[in-house]
Design a protein around this motif. Structure first.
Motif, mmCIF file in Angstrom:
data_model
loop_
_atom_site.group_PDB
_atom_site.id
_atom_site.type_symbol
_atom_site.label_atom_id
_atom_site.label_comp_id
_atom_site.label_asym_id
_atom_site.label_seq_id
_atom_site.Cartn_x
_atom_site.Cartn_y
_atom_site.Cartn_z
ATOM 1 N N PRO A 339 2.182 -2.111 -7.957
ATOM 2 C CA PRO A 339 3.112 -2.535 -6.905
ATOM 3 C C PRO A 339 2.453 -2.389 -5.546
ATOM 4 C CG PRO A 339 3.714 -0.369 -7.733
ATOM 5 C CD PRO A 339 2.626 -0.864 -8.622
ATOM 6 N N SER A 340 2.655 -3.357 -4.662
ATOM 7 C CA SER A 340 2.010 -3.309 -3.350
ATOM 8 C C SER A 340 2.617 -2.215 -2.492
ATOM 9 C CB SER A 340 2.142 -4.660 -2.645
ATOM 10 O OG SER A 340 3.507 -4.998 -2.475
ATOM 11 N N GLY A 341 1.812 -1.734 -1.562
ATOM 12 C CA GLY A 341 2.237 -0.668 -0.657
ATOM 13 C C GLY A 341 1.179 -0.491 0.410
ATOM 14 N N THR A 342 0.786 0.735 0.663
ATOM 15 C CA THR A 342 -0.299 0.999 1.622
ATOM 16 C C THR A 342 -1.593 1.225 0.850
ATOM 17 O OG1 THR A 342 0.219 3.357 1.624
ATOM 18 C CG2 THR A 342 1.248 1.996 3.343
ATOM 19 N N ALA A 343 -2.701 0.770 1.435
ATOM 20 C CA ALA A 343 -3.985 0.874 0.750
ATOM 21 C C ALA A 343 -5.066 1.318 1.734
ATOM 22 C CB ALA A 343 -4.367 -0.456 0.111
ATOM 23 N N LEU A 344 -6.009 2.072 1.196
ATOM 24 C CA LEU A 344 -7.195 2.506 1.940
ATOM 25 C C LEU A 344 -8.401 2.029 1.164
ATOM 26 C CD1 LEU A 344 -8.584 4.202 4.177
ATOM 27 C CD2 LEU A 344 -8.374 6.187 2.657
ATOM 28 N N ASP A 345 -9.213 1.138 1.798
ATOM 29 C CA ASP A 345 -10.378 0.566 1.135
ATOM 30 C C ASP A 345 -11.631 1.211 1.711
ATOM 31 O OD1 ASP A 345 -12.072 -1.002 -0.350
ATOM 32 O OD2 ASP A 345 -11.872 -2.774 0.930
ATOM 33 N N LEU A 346 -12.307 2.029 0.922
ATOM 34 C CA LEU A 346 -13.485 2.759 1.366
ATOM 35 C C LEU A 346 -14.745 1.940 1.111
ATOM 36 C CD1 LEU A 346 -12.555 6.272 -0.077
ATOM 37 C CD2 LEU A 346 -12.064 5.343 2.197
ATOM 38 N N GLY A 347 -15.615 1.848 2.108
ATOM 39 C CA GLY A 347 -16.792 0.994 1.995
ATOM 40 C C GLY A 347 -16.375 -0.460 1.944
ATOM 41 N N CYS A 348 -15.516 -0.846 2.891
ATOM 42 C CA CYS A 348 -14.880 -2.168 2.835
ATOM 43 C C CYS A 348 -15.821 -3.313 3.162
ATOM 44 C CB CYS A 348 -13.691 -2.208 3.789
ATOM 45 S SG CYS A 348 -14.151 -2.049 5.537
ATOM 46 N N LYS A 363 -0.457 -3.259 2.958
ATOM 47 C CA LYS A 363 -0.856 -2.931 4.326
ATOM 48 C C LYS A 363 -2.113 -2.075 4.208
ATOM 49 C CE LYS A 363 0.847 -1.438 8.808
ATOM 50 N NZ LYS A 363 2.022 -0.987 9.593
ATOM 51 N N VAL A 364 -3.236 -2.609 4.680
ATOM 52 C CA VAL A 364 -4.540 -2.067 4.310
ATOM 53 C C VAL A 364 -5.286 -1.515 5.529
ATOM 54 C CG1 VAL A 364 -6.702 -2.533 3.087
ATOM 55 C CG2 VAL A 364 -4.644 -3.872 2.566
ATOM 56 N N THR A 365 -5.933 -0.377 5.297
ATOM 57 C CA THR A 365 -6.903 0.162 6.252
ATOM 58 C C THR A 365 -8.275 0.125 5.577
ATOM 59 O OG1 THR A 365 -5.311 1.648 7.294
ATOM 60 C CG2 THR A 365 -7.644 2.166 7.596
ATOM 61 N N GLY A 366 -9.195 -0.601 6.209
ATOM 62 C CA GLY A 366 -10.554 -0.686 5.672
ATOM 63 C C GLY A 366 -11.492 0.217 6.465
ATOM 64 N N VAL A 367 -12.380 0.906 5.747
ATOM 65 C CA VAL A 367 -13.317 1.827 6.385
ATOM 66 C C VAL A 367 -14.732 1.478 5.943
ATOM 67 C CG1 VAL A 367 -14.005 4.243 6.658
ATOM 68 C CG2 VAL A 367 -11.596 3.664 6.361
ATOM 69 N N ASP A 368 -15.660 1.440 6.935
ATOM 70 C CA ASP A 368 -17.062 1.233 6.586
ATOM 71 C C ASP A 368 -17.939 1.971 7.576
ATOM 72 O OD1 ASP A 368 -18.545 -0.780 4.539
ATOM 73 O OD2 ASP A 368 -19.784 -0.442 6.315
ATOM 74 N N ALA A 373 -20.262 -4.555 10.179
ATOM 75 C CA ALA A 373 -19.349 -4.921 9.098
ATOM 76 C C ALA A 373 -17.894 -4.860 9.560
ATOM 77 C CB ALA A 373 -19.565 -4.001 7.899
ATOM 78 N N ILE A 374 -17.545 -3.812 10.309
ATOM 79 C CA ILE A 374 -16.174 -3.658 10.789
ATOM 80 C C ILE A 374 -15.810 -4.774 11.762
ATOM 81 C CG2 ILE A 374 -14.683 -2.188 12.206
ATOM 82 C CD1 ILE A 374 -15.056 -1.280 9.280
ATOM 83 N N THR A 375 -16.746 -5.138 12.634
ATOM 84 C CA THR A 375 -16.498 -6.237 13.574
ATOM 85 C C THR A 375 -16.233 -7.537 12.837
ATOM 86 O OG1 THR A 375 -17.880 -5.199 15.268
ATOM 87 C CG2 THR A 375 -17.519 -7.564 15.462
ATOM 88 N N ARG A 376 -17.006 -7.812 11.806
ATOM 89 C CA ARG A 376 -16.821 -9.048 11.043
ATOM 90 C C ARG A 376 -15.507 -9.036 10.270
ATOM 91 N NH1 ARG A 376 -23.033 -9.474 8.717
ATOM 92 N NH2 ARG A 376 -24.010 -9.988 10.736
ATOM 93 N N VAL A 393 -11.709 0.245 10.515
ATOM 94 C CA VAL A 393 -12.258 1.301 11.360
ATOM 95 C C VAL A 393 -13.641 1.686 10.844
ATOM 96 C CG1 VAL A 393 -10.011 2.225 12.028
ATOM 97 C CG2 VAL A 393 -11.149 3.116 9.980
ATOM 98 N N ARG A 394 -14.517 2.027 11.804
ATOM 99 C CA ARG A 394 -15.825 2.532 11.418
ATOM 100 C C ARG A 394 -15.758 4.045 11.297
ATOM 101 N NH1 ARG A 394 -19.612 5.579 12.895
ATOM 102 N NH2 ARG A 394 -21.739 5.292 12.119
ATOM 103 N N ALA A 395 -16.278 4.573 10.210
ATOM 104 C CA ALA A 395 -16.303 6.022 10.012
ATOM 105 C C ALA A 395 -17.376 6.364 8.991
ATOM 106 C CB ALA A 395 -14.949 6.541 9.549
ATOM 107 N N GLU A 396 -17.930 7.557 9.128
ATOM 108 C CA GLU A 396 -18.872 8.066 8.137
ATOM 109 C C GLU A 396 -18.104 8.996 7.204
ATOM 110 O OE1 GLU A 396 -22.732 9.364 9.406
ATOM 111 O OE2 GLU A 396 -22.556 8.276 11.309
ATOM 112 N N LEU A 397 -18.249 8.730 5.924
ATOM 113 C CA LEU A 397 -17.501 9.475 4.919
ATOM 114 C C LEU A 397 -18.394 10.562 4.320
ATOM 115 C CD1 LEU A 397 -15.862 6.382 3.203
ATOM 116 C CD2 LEU A 397 -14.857 7.876 4.952
#
Length: 509
Positions: A339-348, A363-368, A373-376, A393-397
């Motif tokens: 079922p759809s909801g909130t998502a966090l995509d790591l290394g997007c 509703k997705v938050t992408g992290v790279d 990559a984030i700009t594109r 968002v750009r972040a180091e994991l």
């Protein structure tokens, strides 16, 4: 004034210039600080320097400076008043207040020869009062040579000079109690020994007529060899608490075979670390030091580029597009059942998976790790009018893991040829999964059939080993899937093929 450079060389004598020349030819930005007070500036000519026999020391310095400048080296006339260094850089303040910063420092400041306080001695230094038989012995060969001993090391100098003259006078007061065997050896060679301390050197101009001793006697000599107390020009380094070594003439900065001191950003070369080094030796060892500094910086540069952030930014910035922009089919197949909801995509990456999820109502938050990559991805979301449902968002994991909880946390093909703590990232990801939510990890399990033979040995993570490494509490987590799935792909030649994906789907109870 604030200036930054790759390497700062303090000292522009044979050692400093040789190190600088190696570095500028290695395409390093080099700044040389020149106080203009070389140790051999008192001598009119250099000897024993292959290809430069009889050249004036100042001419060697001038030509060396021109050579370094010819490759882009920069010179600043001045001297250092203060120095600070940490693990990243060295900051030097000059007497005039200028501030210079560098990644590495080479100290080539040489030393001063502190002569005995004897009238007539210091003013003839470098001309008729000499230090090195190999440098100046030929010029006074066959003459009456005096040896003014200042320490037990004077015995070596006294014996050496019998090779250049049969008429040697040794003033032995600096030797202390004369060893009987040494006395016998010198007398057997015809050396005259004078035990009374020297109190004056007499003569007109640079000429020496006689040496007067405390007993009122005089000895006629044409030249005097002596060894002053070496005083290294290294006081500005005191704050670094460098390791030093005790030598026969005092303490010197300790360096390894490449000239590196106990501080990782500081090297030293020439007389400041070896008072016995002549011009050829100073030039040779310093050129080796210059090469060693460059090698250290190359290694550091490669280490920095091999860091995940630098590596992946370089990969993305080097191409207009890294990926197809389409969702990975395995991710789509698994997510379609949730079922759809909130998502966090790591290394997007450029957002292919995240944008597909947004299109399906997530509703997705992408992290790279890559800013490019984030700009594109952000631009793609705006172009598809999905900006309200997909943010990037750009972040180091794992340290930069976004806060909050999500119904789906996905990590699709989180592989990296440079060091990346995959398990630490996945463990941190589990803390962002909401109750009833899922963690989806999709990984390569095989290489494409058309890949180069060497790639067939790629070490991909095993889904069951990864599950064990996560060490999740079975009472809090349910394993929905831990399997390998074939995925249809199109080969470069247009034929259809398959590749295996590893799928790990976990649900927080």
């Amino acid at each position: 004034m604030q200036n930054s450079t790759d390497v700062l060389v303090v000292g522009a004598g044979p050692a400093g210039l040789s190190a600088a020349l190696m570095l500028v030819r290695a395409r390093r930005a080099v700044t040389v600080v020149d106080a203009g007070s070389g140790r051999n500036r008192f001598a009119e000519h250099m000897h024993g320097v292959l290809g430069h026999e009889g050249l004036a020391p100042g001419e060697l310095r001038s030509s060396g400076r021109a050579e370094v400048e010819g490759y882009g080296g920069r010179f600043i006339d001045g001297s250092v008043s203060h120095l600070e260094a940490d693990d990243e850089s060295v900051t030097v303040t000059l007497v005039d207040g200028s501030v210079l910063r560098a990644r590495a420092l080479i100290v080539a400041t040489g030393l001063s020869d502190e002569l005995p306080d004897i009238p007539g001695l210091a003013e003839r230094w470098g001309r008729t009062v000499l230090h090195c038989p190999y440098c100046h012995g030929w010029e006074v060969r066959g003459q009456t040579i005096g040896v003014l001993t200042t320490s037990p090391l004077g015995a070596h100098q006294a014996q050496l000079l019998t090779q250049w003259s049969d008429d040697v006078v040794v003033f032995t007061a600096g030797l202390g109690e004369l060893d009987p065997e040494l006395r016998h050896r010198l007398l057997a060679r015809g050396v005259r020994l004078v035990s009374a301390p020297v109190i004056e050197v007499r003569g007109e101009g640079d000429r020496i007529d006689a040496v007067r001793t405390a007993d009122g006697r005089e000895a006629a000599v044409s030249a005097i060899f002596t060894a002053g107390r070496p005083v290294p020009h290294d006081g500005f380094l005191d704050g670094l608490d460098l390791v030093r070594t005790e030598g026969p003439m005092g303490t010197m900065i300790q360096v390894d075979r490449l000239g590196r001191t106990s501080h990782p950003r500081v090297w030293a070369a020439g007389n400041v670390v070896d008072q016995s080094a002549n011009v050829p030796l100073s030039m040779g060892t310093a050129s080796f030091v210059g090469a060693g500094v460059n090698a250290a910086l190359v290694e550091e540069d490669l280490d920095r580029l091999a860091a995940p952030a630098a590596y992946w930014e370089g990969r993305y910035a080097g191409d207009e597009r890294m990926w197809s922009g389409r969702v990975n089919r395995t991710v789509a197949d698994v997510a379609a059942s949730l079922p759809s909801g909130t998502a966090l995509d790591l290394g997007c990456g450029e957002g292919g998976d995240a944008l597909w999820l947004a299109e399906q109502g997530w509703k997705v938050t992408g992290v790279d790790i890559s800013a490019t990559a984030i700009t594109r991805a952000t631009a793609a979301a705006a172009s598809a009018e999905l900006g309200e449902r997909a943010r990037f968002v750009r972040a180091e994991l794992p340290d930069g893991m976004p806060e909050g909880s999500f119904d789906l946390v996905s990590a699709s093909f989180l592989h990296s040829p440079v060091t990346l703590d995959r398990i630490a990232i996945l463990r941190a990801a589990t803390s962002r999964v909401a109750v009833g939510g899922h963690l989806l990890v999709v990984s390569h399990a095989s290489v494409p059939p058309w890949s180069h033979a060497d790639a067939q040995h790629a070490d991909f993570p095993d889904v069951h080993e990864e599950l064990a490494a996560l060490a999740l509490d079975a009472s809090a987590w349910e394993t929905v899937a831990a399997e390998t799935r074939p995925r249809a792909v199109t080969a470069p030649d247009g034929t259809e093929s398959t590749i295996d994906d590893a799928v790990l789907l976990l649900r927080r109870r």
